[in-house]
Design a protein around this motif. Structure first.
Motif, PDB file in Angstrom:
ATOM      1  N   TYR A 160       0.425  -1.333   0.127  1.00 28.16           N
ATOM      2  CA  TYR A 160      -0.457   0.074  -0.093  1.00 28.16           C
ATOM      3  C   TYR A 160       1.029   1.050   0.210  1.00 28.16           C
ATOM      4  CZ  TYR A 160      -3.912   3.285   1.761  1.00 28.16           C
ATOM      5  OH  TYR A 160      -4.455   4.012   1.996  1.00 28.16           O
ATOM      6  N   HIS A 161       0.527   2.063  -0.804  1.00 28.93           N
ATOM      7  CA  HIS A 161       1.609   3.568  -0.192  1.00 28.93           C
ATOM      8  C   HIS A 161       0.782   4.435  -2.005  1.00 28.93           C
ATOM      9  CE1 HIS A 161       2.733   1.536  -4.585  1.00 28.93           C
ATOM     10  NE2 HIS A 161       2.709   2.548  -5.055  1.00 28.93           N
ATOM     11  N   ILE A 162       0.972   6.139  -1.679  1.00 27.91           N
ATOM     12  CA  ILE A 162       0.724   6.875  -2.608  1.00 27.91           C
ATOM     13  C   ILE A 162       1.703   7.210  -3.247  1.00 27.91           C
ATOM     14  CG2 ILE A 162      -1.562   7.483  -1.049  1.00 27.91           C
ATOM     15  CD1 ILE A 162       0.703   9.730  -0.062  1.00 27.91           C
ATOM     16  N   ASP A 163       1.445   7.842  -4.537  1.00 26.74           N
ATOM     17  CA  ASP A 163       2.296   8.310  -5.536  1.00 26.74           C
ATOM     18  C   ASP A 163       1.852   9.973  -6.039  1.00 26.74           C
ATOM     19  OD1 ASP A 163       3.636   6.178  -6.327  1.00 26.74           O
ATOM     20  OD2 ASP A 163       2.350   5.172  -7.631  1.00 26.74           O
ATOM     21  N   SER A 164       2.649  10.337  -6.098  1.00 30.20           N
ATOM     22  CA  SER A 164       3.235  12.116  -6.441  1.00 30.20           C
ATOM     23  C   SER A 164       3.269  12.071  -7.936  1.00 30.20           C
ATOM     24  CB  SER A 164       4.125  12.691  -6.289  1.00 30.20           C
ATOM     25  OG  SER A 164       6.025  11.828  -6.655  1.00 30.20           O
ATOM     26  N   PRO A 233      -4.441   6.458  -3.438  1.00 29.45           N
ATOM     27  CA  PRO A 233      -3.729   4.804  -2.618  1.00 29.45           C
ATOM     28  C   PRO A 233      -4.204   4.006  -3.477  1.00 29.45           C
ATOM     29  CG  PRO A 233      -4.622   6.711  -1.013  1.00 29.45           C
ATOM     30  CD  PRO A 233      -5.384   6.472  -1.968  1.00 29.45           C
ATOM     31  N   HIS A 234      -3.008   2.874  -3.145  1.00 25.87           N
ATOM     32  CA  HIS A 234      -3.077   1.740  -4.017  1.00 25.87           C
ATOM     33  C   HIS A 234      -1.965   0.500  -3.198  1.00 25.87           C
ATOM     34  CE1 HIS A 234      -0.527   3.938  -6.216  1.00 25.87           C
ATOM     35  NE2 HIS A 234       0.223   3.144  -6.402  1.00 25.87           N
ATOM     36  N   TRP A 235      -2.685  -0.335  -3.760  1.00 28.21           N
ATOM     37  CA  TRP A 235      -1.544  -2.187  -3.400  1.00 28.21           C
ATOM     38  C   TRP A 235      -1.976  -2.788  -4.264  1.00 28.21           C
ATOM     39  CZ3 TRP A 235      -3.564  -6.610  -1.397  1.00 28.21           C
ATOM     40  CH2 TRP A 235      -4.446  -7.167  -1.001  1.00 28.21           C
TER      41      TRP A 235
HETATM   42 FE   LIG Z   1       2.393   3.236  -6.814  1.00 26.92          FE
END
Ligand SMILES: [Fe+2]
Length: 334
Positions: A160-164, A233-235
């Motif tokens: 799980y994380h977020i990206d810019s 957010p995604h995984w």
């Molecule tokens: Fe990503």
């Protein structure tokens, strides 16, 4: 191949044969949802020779032979969803890991694959198609553009994380289930988490089991893709097969500026204020963007500098100021 070249169609020399139209989707889906909501689309890259494992091994060797060791990352598979994003093993076994991906229990990311002209031609065509679908000359607003390829052993998990970046993910081989969350739902992603993310805490987003029911879960198979808005957010959990996916990633100038508002807000919050989130007051946003802009690189030379050159200078000033105050207090007490 620099980003500058990619932003100028016609500057890429490659004999690569691509179909006339790679992305198949209706225009309204792209125009209504671009960078607002995640959505699924179709494409015809499945089975393309550029994504066969021997070609990807060649690509990894090309990247390594150019000394760009920082452009290849490898992660251990079968990790908990909660695992943070900064686990980085060495690169010696990376090409071996790709060549034997079926049993190597690995997850490999090749960054900026447009250093190879064939992948640059592919990226260029995809951007042209996106501009047509979205009905906007995206290149005019782009400050950074890159194509990443993800190669993963069966059953791997992307934590799980977020990206810019904005992301168009093309699933090319294998299957995965991608859980995507709404970046505007503050019960999932708070203002404070976004502020910390933009000042450099890339692992700030925390997975919470109770929020999983709020996710849209996209089953991706070869020929399908999904768009991620910035910060969504995604995984992902891969199926019981090797997965190969292409991500087309970019920054757009208005969102670089929005990041500056979050960065200033992070400092205001530290000082005890309750900062106004971006988008609520055009005047406050403009003042924050202007103020931090005074410390940003005029012509940032890297992806990192585009978003973080200003805030790095703030941190450096803060450090020196703290040292100065410390010295003064020692002197006054002495
Ligand atoms: Fe990503």
């Amino acid at each position: 191949m620099s980003t500058d070249n990619l932003l100028k169609p016609g500057s890429i020399k490659s004999d690569l044969k691509l179909s006339k139209q790679i992305i198949q989707s209706d225009v309204s889906t792209f125009q209504e949802n671009f960078n607002c909501s995640h959505f699924k689309f179709s494409h015809n890259l499945a089975g393309h020779p550029l994504f066969e494992i021997p070609r990807l091994v060649d690509l990894a060797n090309t990247i390594l032979s150019q000394g760009r060791t920082d452009k290849i990352q490898s992660y251990t598979s079968r990790v908990p969803i909660q695992q943070k994003w900064n686990h980085r093993p060495g690169i010696n076994e990376i090409t071996e890991a790709i060549a034997h991906i079926e049993e190597s229990d690995s997850w490999v990311m090749l960054e900026d694959v447009q250093v190879d002209p064939e992948y640059a031609a592919l990226l260029n065509q995809i951007i042209t198609e996106l501009e047509d679908l979205i009905g906007k000359p995206l290149r005019q607003e782009m400050t950074w553009l890159g194509a990443y390829i993800f190669i993963a052993s069966p059953n791997s998990i992307t934590p799980y994380h977020i990206d810019s970046e904005l992301n168009f993910l093309f699933q090319i081989q294998g299957e995965k289930d991608m859980s995507l969350f709404n970046q505007n739902d503050r019960s999932i992603l708070s203002e404070e988490e976004i502020e910390k993310f933009y000042i450099g805490d890339l692992n700030v987003a925390n997975y919470r089991e109770e929020n999983q029911s709020k996710a849209s879960v996209y089953h991706l198979e070869p020929g399908k893709g999904v768009h991620h808005p910035i910060l969504a957010p995604h995984w992902a959990k891969n199926g019981n097969n090797v997965s190969v996916a292409l991500s087309v990633l970019f920054y757009l100038r208005p969102y670089d500026l929005k990041a500056r508002v979050y960065q200033v807000n992070s400092y205001l919050r530290k000082l005890g204020f309750k900062p106004t989130p971006p988008g609520k007051s055009a005047l406050r946003d403009r003042i924050k963007i202007f103020a931090l802009g005074l410390l940003c690189d005029r012509r940032p030379k890297s992806k990192f500098a585009i978003l973080r050159s200003g805030i790095l200078r703030v941190k450096s000033i803060e450090r020196r100021l703290n040292q100065f105050i410390k010295k003064i207090s020692i002197f006054s007490n002495g």
